[in-house]
Design an enzyme around this catalytic site. Structure first.
Site, PDB file in Angstrom:
ATOM      1  CG  HIS A 267      -1.823   1.154   1.375  1.00  0.00           C
ATOM      2  ND1 HIS A 267      -3.153   1.117   1.038  1.00  0.00           N
ATOM      3  CD2 HIS A 267      -1.594   2.413   1.811  1.00  0.00           C
ATOM      4  CE1 HIS A 267      -3.697   2.299   1.255  1.00  0.00           C
ATOM      5  NE2 HIS A 267      -2.771   3.119   1.730  1.00  0.00           N
ATOM      6  CD  GLU A 268       1.473   3.570   3.739  1.00  0.00           C
ATOM      7  OE1 GLU A 268       1.636   4.645   3.118  1.00  0.00           O
ATOM      8  OE2 GLU A 268       0.450   3.329   4.418  1.00  0.00           O
ATOM      9  CG  HIS A 271       0.227   6.172  -0.614  1.00  0.00           C
ATOM     10  ND1 HIS A 271      -0.770   6.915  -1.195  1.00  0.00           N
ATOM     11  CD2 HIS A 271      -0.357   5.513   0.426  1.00  0.00           C
ATOM     12  CE1 HIS A 271      -1.917   6.712  -0.526  1.00  0.00           C
ATOM     13  NE2 HIS A 271      -1.692   5.856   0.460  1.00  0.00           N
ATOM     14  CD  GLU A 297      -5.223   6.373   0.554  1.00  0.00           C
ATOM     15  OE1 GLU A 297      -5.048   5.143   0.488  1.00  0.00           O
ATOM     16  OE2 GLU A 297      -4.535   7.117   1.273  1.00  0.00           O
TER      17      GLU A 297
HETATM   18 ZN    ZN Z   1      -3.061   5.184   1.963  1.00  0.00          ZN
END
Ligand code: ZN
Length: 505
Positions: A267-268, A271, A297
């Site tokens: 997830h990170e 980003h 997101e």
């Molecule tokens: Zn996030």
């Protein structure tokens, strides 16, 4: 990127200084969450207040306002970098001029105090410790909204800051459409789905090896951890960037639950690819950002779920993971593992929720925020209201505040449409993914061989490289030719769940 105009150069310089200060504030925050000793909190909070006030002063500077006005008359072609810069800068400058400096300081103080008391309340598992800070945060958030747009609904103003161009009505509409799809899907899975055994994820996984496996996966998808990125540990995973060439992600590790660190890392890292993809020419300008929280997101949820929980990804990565964890996974089949990481079950913690229930966690938070702003709900009654919603939507009741109302970091600094970006991000990610597949049909086959570059390059070119040049809705339209719709996400999830649970829908 110069118009040759002296005024424009002056404006660019002023903005670059503001951006530098913002990056330094981000660095100070990163340090606070990673390496700062506990004793440093008080002084660091004061330093943060000073920085926030300085940034605000520079953004509200009347000279900057005069430059914006003068240049808006000269730069008339709307489809230029300069026009986009002026569009966003005019907005940021106007908001800053509406905010009294005392409110900026009060906001910063409420956030540092909120963070400290929230951490303490979690440690003691006692919501009452956090309550006074929460009341203050709600008060300051409301005051901020009123200062920026005195005649508007405060929650609508805060939503527009996070998700420019979106109204509360649109969010209500999108969310109710999604809820009416998710609740029956969840029931279908729970009643008619082939049961999934995810027990293998709950064995002991050596945290050092988890760290390495996460590092490996983040690099595989194309987040540059060699020279332009770092990964560290924090209580709550987050991503921050000091430039496109220095992007930091954090993760947390749980010894007895494999998905926590692994999927948070993907997830990170998602980003992180966004931040690394911002062109150097935009990095010190107001365009050196994502256009909205939802767009940011979309990239994290894309790599975490659409890629990271997909069959082709695990075709490639499972044999590697077996080498990291031979004792736990040697005798586990790929199919068992794939189904385990896609297990759908009502659970208490949002960040660990599966793809079906995840958005119900968001809808719950959005409805609570709406009630708080309408004053249908007082902060003191928040824990009960939280538990009732969990009972209503997910059929479970949190046993204590740490696993309930105190679980997220967001309300420790501000309240107001704080979570909608995640669900918008899920929808945007599905629309972007669908479009990328149309353009690059072989993309998914490549995942099975560990080649993620066609997808990453497509995102870099269409999303990251553009920064904040367009309004979010406009950007989505330019890329996909379509408005934001929940259907692509709903189709994706239906297909996925049919596969995992052998559903006949
Ligand atoms: Zn996030």
């Amino acid at each position: 990127m110069s118009t040759g105009s002296h005024d424009y150069d002056q404006l660019t310089q002023k903005v670059a200084e503001i951006r530098d200060l913002e990056r330094i504030a981000a660095l100070s925050y990163w340090d606070m969450q990673t390496y700062m000793p506990q004793g440093g909190h008080h002084a660091r909070a004061e330093q943060q207040d000073t920085l926030q006030v300085l940034i605000h002063e520079k953004m509200a500077d009347p000279q900057l306002g005069a430059l914006i006005d003068a240049l808006r008359e000269k730069i008339t072609d709307p489809d230029t970098i300069e026009a986009a810069t002026l569009h966003w800068l005019a907005r940021d400058h106007k908001e800053a001029t509406q905010m009294p400096p005392e409110l900026v300081r009060e906001k910063s103080q409420a956030a540092s105090n909120g963070m400290a008391t929230w951490l303490k309340a979690r440690e003691e598992n006692d919501f009452q410790i956090f309550l006074p800070a929460l009341k203050q945060i709600l008060k300051v958030s409301r005051a901020t909204a009123r200062a920026i747009k005195p005649d508007s609904d405060p929650l609508a103003t805060l939503l527009d800051q996070r998700e420019p161009g979106f109204s509360l009505g649109e969010i209500n509409q999108l969310f109710s459409q999604l809820r009416d799809f998710l609740v029956p899907l969840l029931n279908n899975i729970l009643h008619d789905g082939q049961p999934v055994d995810s027990g293998i994820l709950r064995e002991y996984y050596d945290p050092k090896v988890q760290w390495e496996a996460g590092f490996d996966a983040a690099k595989q998808i194309g987040f540059d951890l060699d020279k332009r990125g770092r990964k560290d540990i924090s209580v709550h995973p987050f991503t921050t960037a000091f430039s496109p060439d220095d992007v930091r992600i954090t993760t947390r590790l749980r010894n007895n639950y494999f998905p926590t660190a692994f999927f948070a890392t993907l997830h990170e890292a998602g980003h992180g690819t966004y931040e690394q993809g911002i062109p150097a020419s935009l990095a010190r300008s107001v365009l050196g950002n994502a256009p909205s929280g939802g767009f940011h997101e979309s990239q994290s949820r894309l790599w975490e779920n659409l890629v990271g929980r997909s069959r082709p990804f695990w075709n490639y990565f499972f044999p590697r993971l077996q080498q990291y964890f031979p004792n736990q996974l040697r005798d586990v089949s790929l199919e068992t593992f794939y189904r385990a990481v896609n297990d759908v079950k009502p659970s208490l913690i949002r960040v660990e929720a599966d793809e079906v229930t995840y958005n119900l966690h968001i809808i719950i938070r959005f409805e609570l925020e709406r009630d708080l702003f309408k004053e249908d709900l007082t902060p003191a009654d928040l824990p009960d209201a939280w538990n009732q919603k969990y009972e209503k939507y997910l059929g479970i009741t949190p046993p204590d505040p740490t696993q309930g109302v105190l679980q997220d970091i967001h309300w420790s600094s501000e309240i107001g449409a704080s979570f909608v970006s995640y669900t918008l991000g899920n929808m945007i990610s599905a629309q972007l993914f669908e479009q990328a597949r149309k353009v690059t049909p072989k993309m998914i086959e490549g995942f099975g061989q560990g080649d993620f570059s066609p997808l990453l390059e497509w995102m870099q070119e269409n999303v990251h490289a553009v920064g904040r040049r367009y309004e979010p809705k406009d950007l989505l339209k330019r890329i996909t030719g379509d408005t934001l719709r929940p259907e692509p996400f709903m189709h994706y999830l239906t297909d996925k769940m049919k596969d995992v649970y052998q559903l006949s829908i």
